[in-house]
Design a protein around this motif. Structure first.
Motif, PDB file in Angstrom:
ATOM      1  N   GLU A   1      -7.070   4.668  -1.890  1.00 39.30           N
ATOM      2  CA  GLU A   1      -6.292   3.872  -2.843  1.00 39.30           C
ATOM      3  C   GLU A   1      -7.185   2.875  -3.574  1.00 39.30           C
ATOM      4  OE1 GLU A   1      -2.328   2.244  -2.192  1.00 39.30           O
ATOM      5  OE2 GLU A   1      -2.380   3.160  -0.199  1.00 39.30           O
TER       6      GLU A   1
ATOM      7  N   GLU B   1      -1.851   4.878  -8.183  1.00 34.17           N
ATOM      8  CA  GLU B   1      -0.664   5.699  -7.963  1.00 34.17           C
ATOM      9  C   GLU B   1      -0.993   7.165  -7.743  1.00 34.17           C
ATOM     10  OE1 GLU B   1       0.333   1.967  -9.927  1.00 34.17           O
ATOM     11  OE2 GLU B   1      -1.118   3.541 -10.351  1.00 34.17           O
TER      12      GLU B   1
ATOM     13  N   ILE C   1      -0.431   9.082  -4.329  1.00 33.76           N
ATOM     14  CA  ILE C   1       0.810   9.800  -4.018  1.00 33.76           C
ATOM     15  C   ILE C   1       0.727  11.238  -4.507  1.00 33.76           C
ATOM     16  CG2 ILE C   1       3.287   9.923  -4.467  1.00 33.76           C
ATOM     17  CD1 ILE C   1       2.567   7.702  -2.607  1.00 33.76           C
TER      18      ILE C   1
ATOM     19  N   SER D   1       0.816  -1.199   0.000  1.00 32.21           N
ATOM     20  CA  SER D   1       0.000   0.000   0.000  1.00 32.21           C
ATOM     21  C   SER D   1       0.862   1.267   0.000  1.00 32.21           C
ATOM     22  CB  SER D   1      -0.913   0.002   1.231  1.00 32.21           C
ATOM     23  OG  SER D   1      -1.461   1.274   1.446  1.00 32.21           O
ATOM     24  N   TYR D   2       0.521   2.216  -0.858  1.00 29.71           N
ATOM     25  CA  TYR D   2       1.228   3.494  -0.872  1.00 29.71           C
ATOM     26  C   TYR D   2       1.021   4.235   0.447  1.00 29.71           C
ATOM     27  CZ  TYR D   2       1.997   2.901  -5.884  1.00 29.71           C
ATOM     28  OH  TYR D   2       2.397   2.421  -7.111  1.00 29.71           O
ATOM     29  N   THR D   3      -0.142   4.059   1.027  1.00 31.38           N
ATOM     30  CA  THR D   3      -0.428   4.712   2.308  1.00 31.38           C
ATOM     31  C   THR D   3       0.559   4.255   3.375  1.00 31.38           C
ATOM     32  OG1 THR D   3      -2.790   4.850   1.790  1.00 31.38           O
ATOM     33  CG2 THR D   3      -2.155   5.055   4.100  1.00 31.38           C
TER      34      THR D   3
END
Length: 200
Positions: free
Chosen positions: A72, A82, A85, A2-4
């Motif tokens: 997300e 993406e 971000i 996960s980007y989070t």
């Protein structure tokens, strides 16, 4: 991954280091009076990766984790995951700009924290899920009503200026996050209106 979670981890690491490193802290913090050259403009973003104390850090990161993972998932469906971000980082910068412009001659003014980016993520999530229930002091409230209350409170407290919290960053980060989601998926705007009319 996960980007989070990645953002939360990086922010926690940098914040923890800066707690005990005054040189790094002063290099990253938003300090308008010392931003006379483009070389110092990085502070518009880097200030979002340091915090005043552990409580400040924990609150921001918990809120980011709570809503970031949901956003997300939504972005993966409507566009690209993406973009989380992009929303988060540009949210920090956008929320920092008014404070920078208003305090360029104020040697005493400094600001830090991820609140602008967190607010952007929160309000982008609310755009897609306006009737999702949020807990406000253990009271369940539709997210769109929370959003209105949040904006009114942030605007009022920013104008009042009675504490050391950058309420203006909260306000502009929130507005930016909502606007970003709308521009990204304007067709969803019709669904948003329909959801507002749905009291289920």
């Amino acid at each position: 991954m996960s980007y989070t979670i990645i953002v939360v981890a990086i922010t926690c690491i940098i914040s923890a280091i800066a707690f005990n490193n005054v040189i790094l802290y002063n290099k990253l913090i938003l300090w308008p009076r010392y931003m006379d050259t483009p070389a110092e403009y990085h502070r518009l973003l880097t200030s979002g990766f340091i915090h005043a104390d552990w409580m400040h850090l924990a609150f921001n990161m918990f809120t980011l984790w709570s809503f970031g993972t949901s956003l997300e998932t939504t972005l993966a469906y409507v566009s690209h995951r993406e973009l989380f971000i992009v929303i988060y980082l540009t949210g920090i910068i956008t929320a920092s700009l008014p404070s920078f412009l208003q305090n360029r001659n104020n040697s005493y003014y400094r600001s830090l924290g991820a609140s602008g980016g967190v607010a952007a993520v929160l309000f982008a999530t609310i755009y897609y899920h306006p009737w999702a229930k949020l807990l406000l002091f253990i009271i369940p409230m539709p997210s769109i009503l929370f959003a209105v209350a949040y904006l009114v409170y942030s605007a009022y407290m920013s104008k009042r200026g009675a504490d050391n919290v950058n309420h203006g960053a909260h306000f502009w980060g929130a507005v930016y996050g909502f606007a970003f989601a709308f521009v990204l998926d304007p067709t969803h705007g019709r669904l948003f209106i329909q959801q507002l009319k749905n009291l289920q």
